[in-house]
Design an enzyme around this catalytic site. Structure first.
Site, short mmCIF file in Angstrom:
data_model
loop_
_atom_site.label_atom_id
_atom_site.label_comp_id
_atom_site.label_asym_id
_atom_site.label_seq_id
_atom_site.Cartn_x
_atom_site.Cartn_y
_atom_site.Cartn_z
N ARG A 65 6.57 -11.53 5.25
CA ARG A 65 6.03 -11.14 6.88
C ARG A 65 6.33 -12.44 7.25
O ARG A 65 6.58 -13.36 7.07
CB ARG A 65 3.89 -10.83 6.65
CG ARG A 65 3.50 -9.62 5.75
CD ARG A 65 2.11 -9.80 5.74
NE ARG A 65 1.71 -8.92 4.91
CZ ARG A 65 0.09 -8.96 4.80
NH1 ARG A 65 -0.32 -10.14 5.20
NH2 ARG A 65 0.31 -8.62 3.79
N HIS A 92 -8.65 -1.01 -0.82
CA HIS A 92 -7.46 -2.07 -0.94
C HIS A 92 -7.47 -3.80 -1.34
O HIS A 92 -9.05 -4.46 -0.84
CB HIS A 92 -6.32 -1.97 -0.14
CG HIS A 92 -6.00 -3.36 0.30
ND1 HIS A 92 -5.96 -4.13 1.21
CD2 HIS A 92 -5.20 -4.31 -0.89
CE1 HIS A 92 -4.75 -4.78 1.20
NE2 HIS A 92 -3.96 -5.44 0.09
N GLN A 119 0.86 -10.56 -3.54
CA GLN A 119 -0.45 -10.15 -3.84
C GLN A 119 -1.00 -9.60 -5.31
O GLN A 119 0.26 -9.18 -5.74
CB GLN A 119 -0.61 -9.37 -2.76
CG GLN A 119 -0.76 -9.56 -1.05
CD GLN A 119 -0.78 -8.39 -0.42
OE1 GLN A 119 -0.20 -7.99 -0.94
NE2 GLN A 119 -1.72 -8.87 0.18
N CYS A 153 0.73 -1.54 0.33
CA CYS A 153 0.13 -0.04 -0.30
C CYS A 153 0.94 1.10 0.08
O CYS A 153 -0.03 2.46 -0.43
CB CYS A 153 -0.96 -0.31 1.00
SG CYS A 153 -1.59 -1.57 1.96
N HIS A 194 -4.92 -0.53 -5.51
CA HIS A 194 -5.63 0.62 -4.17
C HIS A 194 -6.05 1.01 -5.50
O HIS A 194 -5.33 1.18 -5.77
CB HIS A 194 -4.21 0.81 -3.76
CG HIS A 194 -3.50 0.54 -2.52
ND1 HIS A 194 -2.79 -1.15 -3.02
CD2 HIS A 194 -4.08 -0.43 -1.15
CE1 HIS A 194 -2.04 -1.53 -1.73
NE2 HIS A 194 -2.80 -1.47 -0.77
N ASP A 206 -2.23 -7.51 -6.30
CA ASP A 206 -2.77 -5.64 -5.09
C ASP A 206 -3.00 -5.02 -5.93
O ASP A 206 -1.85 -4.68 -6.91
CB ASP A 206 -1.52 -5.62 -4.43
CG ASP A 206 -1.76 -4.79 -2.72
OD1 ASP A 206 -3.39 -5.46 -3.00
OD2 ASP A 206 -1.20 -5.23 -1.96
N LYS A 222 -14.43 -4.76 5.78
CA LYS A 222 -13.83 -5.23 4.53
C LYS A 222 -14.72 -6.20 4.47
O LYS A 222 -15.50 -6.85 5.34
CB LYS A 222 -12.15 -6.17 5.20
CG LYS A 222 -12.86 -6.37 6.32
CD LYS A 222 -11.26 -7.69 6.56
CE LYS A 222 -11.37 -8.39 7.65
NZ LYS A 222 -10.61 -9.62 7.37
#
Length: 682
Positions: free
Chosen positions: A401, A551, A419, A372, A423, A421, A505
């Site tokens: 992570r 996201h 991911q 992000c 945004h 991913d 979410k």
RNA sequence: GCCGAGGUAGCUCAGUCCGGCAGAGCAACCGCCUUGUAAGCGGUCGGUCAGGGGUUCGAAUCCCCUCCUCGGCUCCA
């Protein structure tokens, strides 16, 4: 007090003597339709031997339904606890609820259970079941419950938790105030009573239960494991035994077969066998190498998502894997997320702080746990206008992570993963549309990869520990998620308080080929980062406005989704995903030349094909092609070479299509790949 | 992180209880054999028994520590 009561079942209605039980009512109503385990009285689960109130609507609860199995399993959990009490005197028992596909019960015992202990407990359970013990419900006053369970500290704690109103809805127990004075709840105790009237065992429990142990047709204990009391790390660790119970031996057997099938399909096992992935110890826990076969499958996934995101107006970016700690300071990750981040790379140590490196002083870097902040920097790279919103920044971003050692699980829960991913920065009036598009995008993805419709859509709302303030923002965002999901027409549930601290979410789950559910997609709204990075766009009014930031990751984690694909297809991918699509097998070395020309023709059309030129027998080569799960095996020999044909064998069949002109096969397989056909026609 | 079970050849596993020469099958490699749909035959190679320490005349085997894997708890994509 009336001498008679009236009970109903749909249109039917009968009068009974007061005190009639649920089973008597059902019999009188002629409403028993199968293997009954309990009743539903005005919708509430009810013991068959428990008297029903006047005017009640009564229905049966059956062993072959999810709700009925839960009763069965709960009763089996009691049976197990009794067996444990017999075999391990002094055992303290905690809770024993039914769960999906089974049940567990937690115990405090002197030492952990061994597999042999489980065998012994299971054997004892069978003996106890044969005693035909009745499950007898009794309501007791609070002080009597306290006295009865004086030796059971966990039961006492449950009682005090009920007092505090903390767990009225706990599976295992309920304060039942209906017959007591207001404010003085009674507790229910279930006693296992032998036919001679002797009480074998009792437990504080909400119920209901089957009337007798002979109504438990089939069960098996599966495993034991440690579990914290009340699920909290600051609480003692208890020993949990998991088991399963079913309405018939047949149902139990088929469940056990499903578990065996799941083990056979394990992505780690198939990953090794099919040379998809590699996880050597030297690499480190939670990290994966995609071998060529796995890499091809992954590339198909990535190609699909890249093409689709472009089609849907996303803009690609690439961002680094590391960034200065400053960035993680601004984002708040170091404050809120440090536990899950790899330690900083210290570029300021003795060896490096020589003069040539002096300018690196203070520049500590961190591996990224999320994409992000980078996507925000992409957005804020220049001033943004309301006219260009929404802006959808997209990347296959690999994150790292530092997951706690006990939670890493193959590729389903990794320390390094990628991911898909994005945004999405948008105006207030665009949020619902954007979220709706995300959910629809996820549906298309599941469809394309053979998972069908989502099995579960869950909207998680504001948790207790969330950023203070912005109440209107949270409410609006939650409403936006609900509106968007409702527009899709998909059924959904809400998980109150399960949202992230920075925003609500949507989580989307799908079911694989053998019925297991996986959490894949997540769509989240973030109120935190736009504030922290002071993200803004210029509105029509010429003033700065804070955009919404949505996201979303549709695959979720590429590695996890890949693993789900492996397990769902059992390694036998549809042709478009398969690492190798066609294997050409010459019947003897003299036909290697023709086999090669067949392969060349396919390769010219971008079909992934190899020729088996090893010197094994034909049978061995065919077997090798089958165990490698290659979709098409083409056997070629003299007759094929002469007529320009191939003999086709599809994976998983032992039939052949002979003398098919090569051109026809090429056309067929190219079409199948282009259409990403999921089901292989025989 | 916590509880438990494990780690022996590239893979699947015996051997560990009860200390005494490190094994099998498959794979790989070499050779023989060569026309029809799930394993042709023979041979060869392959090991720091996860790593380290200890006990012992002697440790894959017993003890301790570490790493890794698996099943759970907690957490999560």
């Amino acid at each position: 007090m009336s001498a008679t009561i009236t009970v109903r079942h749909g249109e039917t209605q009968v009068d009974l003597d007061a005190g009639a039980t649920a089973i008597q009512a059902l019999k009188a109503l002629d409403a028993i339709r199968g293997q009954i385990v309990a009743a539903l009285v005005d919708g509430a689960e009810w013991d068959l031997d428990r008297p029903v109130p006047d005017g009640a609507e009564v229905a049966g609860l059956y062993a072959d339904t999810d709700q009925g199995r839960a009763v069965l399993r709960h009763s089996t959990a009691h049976l197990m606890a009794q067996a444990v009490t017999d075999l391990f005197p002094g055992a303290k028992w905690a809770i024993g609820p039914p769960i999906e596909d089974g049940f567990y019960y937690d115990f405090e015992v002197a030492r952990p259970f061994t597999p042999e202990d489980l065998d012994a407990i299971e054997a004892r359970m069978h003996e106890l079941a044969k005693q035909r013990q009745a499950y007898v419900r009794e309501e007791v006053a609070r002080e009597d419950a306290l006295a009865e369970f004086a030796e059971q500290p966990y039961k006492l704690e449950i009682i005090s938790l009920v007092d505090e109103g903390k767990i009225v809805s706990a599976v295992d127990v309920a304060a039942d105030g209906e017959d007591g004075a207001a404010g003085a709840p009674t507790f229910t105790v279930y006693r296992n009573v032998r036919p001679d009237g002797e009480v074998a065992w009792s437990d504080l429990c909400r119920g209901p239960h089957v009337p007798s142990t002979e109504r438990i047709p089939a069960f098996k204990l599966l495993r034991s494991a440690g579990a914290y009391w009340r699920g909290r790390e600051d609480q003692p660790m208890l020993q949990r035994i998991y088991g399963t119970a079913w309405e018939s031996k047949k149902a139990l057997t088929s469940h056990l077969e499903m578990l065996a099938e799941a083990r056979k399909r394990d992505h780690r096992k198939l990953g090794r066998e099919l040379e998809l992935t590699h996880h050597p110890d030297e690499l480190g826990p939670g990290l994966s190498i995609f071998l060529p076969n796995g890499a091809i499958v992954r590339q198909q996934m990535e190609d699909w998502i890249r093409a689709e995101t472009l089609k849907r107006g996303y803009q690609p970016v690439y961002t680094p894997h590391i960034a200065k700690e400053d960035l993680w300071q601004i984002s708040g990750h170091l404050e809120n997320y440090a536990e899950l981040m790899y330690p900083g790379m210290d570029l300021d140590d003795g060896e490096r702080s020589s003069s040539e490196h002096a300018n690196r002083r203070g520049a500590a870097y961190r591996l990224k746990p999320m994409n992000c902040p980078f996507h925000i920097l992409a957005f804020t790279s220049r001033t943004r206008s309301y006219r260009e919103m929404p802006i959808r920044i997209s990347e296959l971003g690999t994150v790292y992570r530092y997951e706690r050692s006990g939670v890493v699980n193959g590729m389903l829960r990794a320390r390094g993963f990628t991911q898909d991913d994005s945004h999405i920065f948008c105006r207030d009036d665009q949020v619902v549309d954007e979220v709706y598009d995300c959910v629809q995008f996820a549906r298309d993805l599941y469809e394309a990869f053979g998972l069908g419709e989502p099995s579960r859509v869950a909207i998680s709302t504001r948790p207790e520990k969330s950023l203070p303030g912005n109440d209107e923002g949270w409410d609006a965002a939650e409403q936006a998620l609900i509106q968007a999901v409702e527009r899709t027409g998909l059924p959904y549930e809400t998980d109150p308080g399960e949202g992230a601290f920075y925003g609500p979410k949507i989580d989307i789950h799908a079911r694989d080929a053998i019925g297991r559910e996986w959490q894949l997609t997540t769509v989240q709204i973030d109120f935190n980062l736009p504030e922290r990075f002071d993200v803004s766009y210029i509105g029509q009014d010429g003033a700065k406005h804070r955009p919404y930031m949505v996201h979303r990751a549709l695959f979720g984690s590429i590695e996890r989704f890949f693993s789900v694909m492996v397990e769902s297809f059992n390694g036998a991918f549809p042709t478009w995903l398969a690492p190798q699509q066609v294997r050409v097998v010459p019947v003897a070395a003299e036909f290697d030349g023709y086999a090669t020309s067949v392969a060349d023709a396919l390769r010219a059309r971008e079909v992934r094909v190899e020729v088996d030129v090893s010197d094994g027998t034909l049978g061995a080569k065919v077997r090798d092609a089958q165990t490698s799960k290659v979709p098409f095996t083409l056997v070629v020999g003299g007759s094929e070479a002469e007529s320009g044909t191939v003999s086709i064998r599809r994976y998983g069949t032992d039939k052949q299509r002979k003398d098919v002109p090569l051109d026809d096969f090429v056309t067929e397989v190219v079409a199948e790949i282009a259409e990403r056909r999921a089901n292989a026609p025989g």
